[in-house]
Design a protein around this motif. Structure first.
Motif, mmCIF file in Angstrom:
data_model
loop_
_atom_site.group_PDB
_atom_site.id
_atom_site.type_symbol
_atom_site.label_atom_id
_atom_site.label_comp_id
_atom_site.label_asym_id
_atom_site.label_seq_id
_atom_site.Cartn_x
_atom_site.Cartn_y
_atom_site.Cartn_z
ATOM 1 N N PRO A 57 -4.599 16.292 8.593
ATOM 2 C CA PRO A 57 -3.393 15.469 8.504
ATOM 3 C C PRO A 57 -3.697 14.065 7.982
ATOM 4 N N PHE A 58 -2.858 13.606 7.075
ATOM 5 C CA PHE A 58 -3.003 12.271 6.482
ATOM 6 C C PHE A 58 -1.603 11.663 6.420
ATOM 7 N N VAL A 59 -1.292 10.874 7.441
ATOM 8 C CA VAL A 59 0.085 10.420 7.653
ATOM 9 C C VAL A 59 0.134 8.900 7.658
ATOM 10 N N MET A 60 0.994 8.335 6.842
ATOM 11 C CA MET A 60 1.172 6.891 6.753
ATOM 12 C C MET A 60 2.430 6.467 7.495
ATOM 13 N N ASP A 61 2.313 5.412 8.281
ATOM 14 C CA ASP A 61 3.424 4.869 9.059
ATOM 15 C C ASP A 61 3.902 3.583 8.379
ATOM 16 N N ARG A 109 0.827 -1.204 0.000
ATOM 17 C CA ARG A 109 0.000 0.000 0.000
ATOM 18 C C ARG A 109 0.858 1.250 0.000
ATOM 19 N N ALA A 110 0.473 2.184 -0.837
ATOM 20 C CA ALA A 110 1.179 3.456 -0.959
ATOM 21 C C ALA A 110 0.215 4.606 -0.741
ATOM 22 N N SER A 111 0.759 5.751 -0.344
ATOM 23 C CA SER A 111 -0.022 6.973 -0.301
ATOM 24 C C SER A 111 0.036 7.613 -1.687
ATOM 25 N N ASP A 112 -0.322 8.879 -1.813
ATOM 26 C CA ASP A 112 -0.346 9.530 -3.122
ATOM 27 C C ASP A 112 1.037 9.489 -3.766
#
Length: 320
Positions: free
Chosen positions: A275-279, A151-154
């Motif tokens: 905020p949209f933060v992926m760990d 899975r990736a963010s933008d």
């Protein structure tokens, strides 16, 4: 050298196929229209939602990478048969199924996103993404296939044009020293996943059985706001300072009347309004890949867009 099948040739599919070919593997790419062959890459035209044809194309593959996706407004009807065909091909051939996913399935969450969060989205696109992985995971757990979701963010970086929020609508104005308009709050922290890191993660996890059977987040640089990303790109391009403004919601609603993409983005607008933060710490605790330093991301992205502009200009001049 092993054989790998890549489904889709958008930015992620192209980057993955070229990475595999550069490693000396035999690569076949499946798209609806096909393309001329490239060094180390065979292109094949077929409908990947046809399980029989996709299975035949995947015979002998060590892994099948799905980097394809229907247009957003056709997800509900076109994703299910494509996902089923991918699972059928993986089961029939024994290839590892590597799904490129995104973060829609989690829905709105008021904390950094980790892989252990439930896929609790209520919108149609989020539900579709959750169902794709649920289908593959169930088949994996029953021993019928080997599967992993990455899975990736933008997306951000070289090769990202359409669909990237820091792409065609933003980078060319930066290079021209013009004002930039962005979706949502320009000061909200946001995770941007560098495209070459996406390809590297897909390839790394395909070949490591410790990864199979679950989802992983692509290593991604620390979250930065759209304003910070624009400033970094502008500094690299030496066009600072660049004004950044938010696209008015009323304008987005009006544009959505004419653009299916903008209309469909309303479901995930929350990703840009706060905020949209992926760990990705789970990935980094097990595997080797680390996010490319952001300064290198800026440099490569600016160089790619400048080269693209020069190529387009040269092509236009030849037609005059």
């Amino acid at each position: 050298m092993t054989f790998h099948l890549v489904v889709g040739y958008g930015p992620a599919g192209a980057a993955t196929a070229r990475l595999l070919a550069g490693q000396g593997h035999e690569v076949r790419v499946v798209t609806r229209s096909g393309r001329p062959a490239e060094p180390g890459i065979e292109h094949l035209a077929l409908d990947a939602a046809n399980p029989e044809r996709l299975t035949e194309a995947a015979r002998g593959a060590a892994a099948v990478y799905n980097c394809a996706a229907p247009p957003l407004h056709r997800w509900a009807t076109e994703w299910p048969p494509l996902a089923s065909a991918l699972c059928a091909a993986a089961e029939a051939t024994g290839a590892v199924l590597v799904l490129l996913g995104n973060l829609y399935g989690y829905g709105p969450v008021d904390r950094p996103l980790t892989e252990d969060l439930p896929l609790a989205a209520t919108g149609p696109k989020g539900r579709v993404r959750a169902a794709i992985w649920d289908q593959a995971r169930t088949l994996h757990e029953t021993g019928r296939i080997r599967a992993v979701e990455v899975r990736a963010s933008d997306f951000f970086g070289p090769g990202v044009t359409d669909g990237g929020h820091l792409a065609a609508r933003v980078v060319p104005p930066i290079l021209a020293g013009k004002t930039v308009s962005v979706l949502g709050d320009p000061d909200a922290p946001h995770s941007w996943t560098y495209l070459p890191d996406v390809a590297a993660a897909l390839v790394e996890l395909a070949g490591d059985e410790r990864a199979w059977g679950r989802a992983w987040h692509v290593p991604t640089a620390p979250a930065r706001s759209a304003r910070e990303m624009v400033a970094g790109l502008a500094a690299e391009a030496k066009t600072t300072p660049i004004a950044v403004r938010q696209l008015p919601p009323a304008m987005l609603r009006l544009a959505g009347l004419f653009s299916p993409l903008l209309r469909e983005l309303r479901e995930v607008r929350y990703q840009f309004d706060r905020p949209f933060v992926m760990d990705a710490s789970a990935y980094e605790s097990v595997f080797a890949l680390r996010a490319t330093p952001v300064e290198e991301q800026f440099r490569a992205t600016v160089e790619w867009w400048r080269d693209r502009s020069q190529r387009l200009t040269a092509t236009a001049l030849k037609k005059v």
